[in-house]
Write an enzyme that holds these catalytic residues in place. Structure first.
Site, PDB file in Angstrom:
ATOM      1  N   GLU A   1     -21.652 -12.175   2.871  1.00 49.41           N
ATOM      2  CA  GLU A   1     -21.166 -12.425   1.514  1.00 49.41           C
ATOM      3  C   GLU A   1     -20.339 -11.251   1.006  1.00 49.41           C
ATOM      4  O   GLU A   1     -19.339 -11.443   0.298  1.00 49.41           O
ATOM      5  CB  GLU A   1     -22.337 -12.697   0.581  1.00 49.41           C
ATOM      6  CG  GLU A   1     -23.042 -14.015   0.866  1.00 49.41           C
ATOM      7  CD  GLU A   1     -24.249 -14.240  -0.012  1.00 49.41           C
ATOM      8  OE1 GLU A   1     -24.610 -15.406  -0.204  1.00 49.41           O
ATOM      9  OE2 GLU A   1     -24.842 -13.246  -0.504  1.00 49.41           O
TER      10      GLU A   1
ATOM     11  N   ASP B   1     -20.899 -13.933  -3.004  1.00 51.94           N
ATOM     12  CA  ASP B   1     -21.821 -15.053  -3.178  1.00 51.94           C
ATOM     13  C   ASP B   1     -21.190 -16.126  -4.067  1.00 51.94           C
ATOM     14  O   ASP B   1     -21.253 -17.328  -3.772  1.00 51.94           O
ATOM     15  CB  ASP B   1     -23.126 -14.535  -3.781  1.00 51.94           C
ATOM     16  CG  ASP B   1     -24.103 -15.651  -4.116  1.00 51.94           C
ATOM     17  OD1 ASP B   1     -24.373 -16.482  -3.235  1.00 51.94           O
ATOM     18  OD2 ASP B   1     -24.601 -15.694  -5.257  1.00 51.94           O
TER      19      ASP B   1
END
Length: 250
Positions: free
Chosen positions: A139, A67
């Site tokens: 992610e 992320d």
């Protein structure tokens, strides 16, 4: 116990199939892993962990890393692509590009949906769970690439999959719960009702499963690290299933 020739053959065959599957997955991702275990961790849901293994062996820690790597790389891309944009404009573009739905779209384009490793949750729950964690898995894969190949490899992956999206016309950011509520009102339905189905995980790292209900429609479920996040995923699932337009915010 000594393996019989037949068992040895089956073991070799199974290993070969696993190697072929890994190679095909790496080809779709565009990165050959020096440590294939990182990729496997990146696509493993906590439900697939065997007894005694830590939650950290699932995709969640890699998702956290990925992320932030994604945010850094996309921020750099935006900074250079839009030299006349102010901080507010860049922040809005960043939020749109790194939202869960955008990550899920990238994962879908790479065919990652069927690669996610889940535990035995049943066919119906399996399909819902795969869709709800698809953005997280994307992610996590970025995090795995970063650990395996460094910043350059992760940046290459992000640029390959986000550059075209970055130059597409921006869509207005909208909360999927708002989109669903407005759609329900337009159909003469009451306000969607959200209910907590399950809470799992330790107190410091909970996972919520939430369902959204509307009369005449099958419930839709979402999973997230907070009730609100899970509610937004559930709303997004129902929006996608019912073909509702306008849900763009992660």
């Amino acid at each position: 116990m000594t393996k019989t020739p037949a068992k040895k053959k089956r073991a070799r065959s199974s290993k070969a199939k696993g190697t072929d599957a890994n190679a095909a997955l790496e080809a779709r991702i565009g990165h050959s892993f020096a440590d294939p275990n990182l990729l496997m961790q990146g696509i493993t849901h906590v439900s697939a962990l065997k007894s005694g293994r830590k939650r950290g062996d699932s995709y969640q820690r890699l998702e956290f890393l990925g992320d932030h790597v994604l945010g850094l790389v996309v921020s750099d891309m935006l900074y250079h692509a839009f030299p006349n944009a102010d901080e507010g404009e860049l922040s809005k573009r960043l939020a749109e590009l790194v939202r869960k739905e955008s990550c899920a779209d990238v994962a879908k384009s790479l065919g990652l949906l069927d690669d996610i490793k889940l535990g035995s949750v049943g066919p119906s729950a399996d399909a819902r769970l795969r869709k709800s964690v698809l953005g997280d898995i994307c992610e996590a894969v970025i995090g795995a690439i970063f650990l395996d190949g460094g910043h350059a490899a992760a940046a290459e992956f992000v640029k390959r999959n986000w550059t075209e999206r970055m130059h597409k016309p921006r869509r207005p950011l909208r909360d999927p719960k708002t989109v669903l509520q407005e759609w329900a009102q337009g159909k003469g339905l009451p306000t969607p009702v959200y209910r907590e189905v399950e809470r799992t995980g330790p107190h410091h790292d909970p996972q919520f499963r939430v369902a959204v209900d509307l009369p005449g429609l099958a419930p839709a479920e979402g999973i997230g690290g907070s009730k609100r996040a899970a509610e937004k995923v559930a709303a997004s699932v129902m929006i996608e299933r019912e073909g509702v337009g306008g849900g763009n915010d992660g």
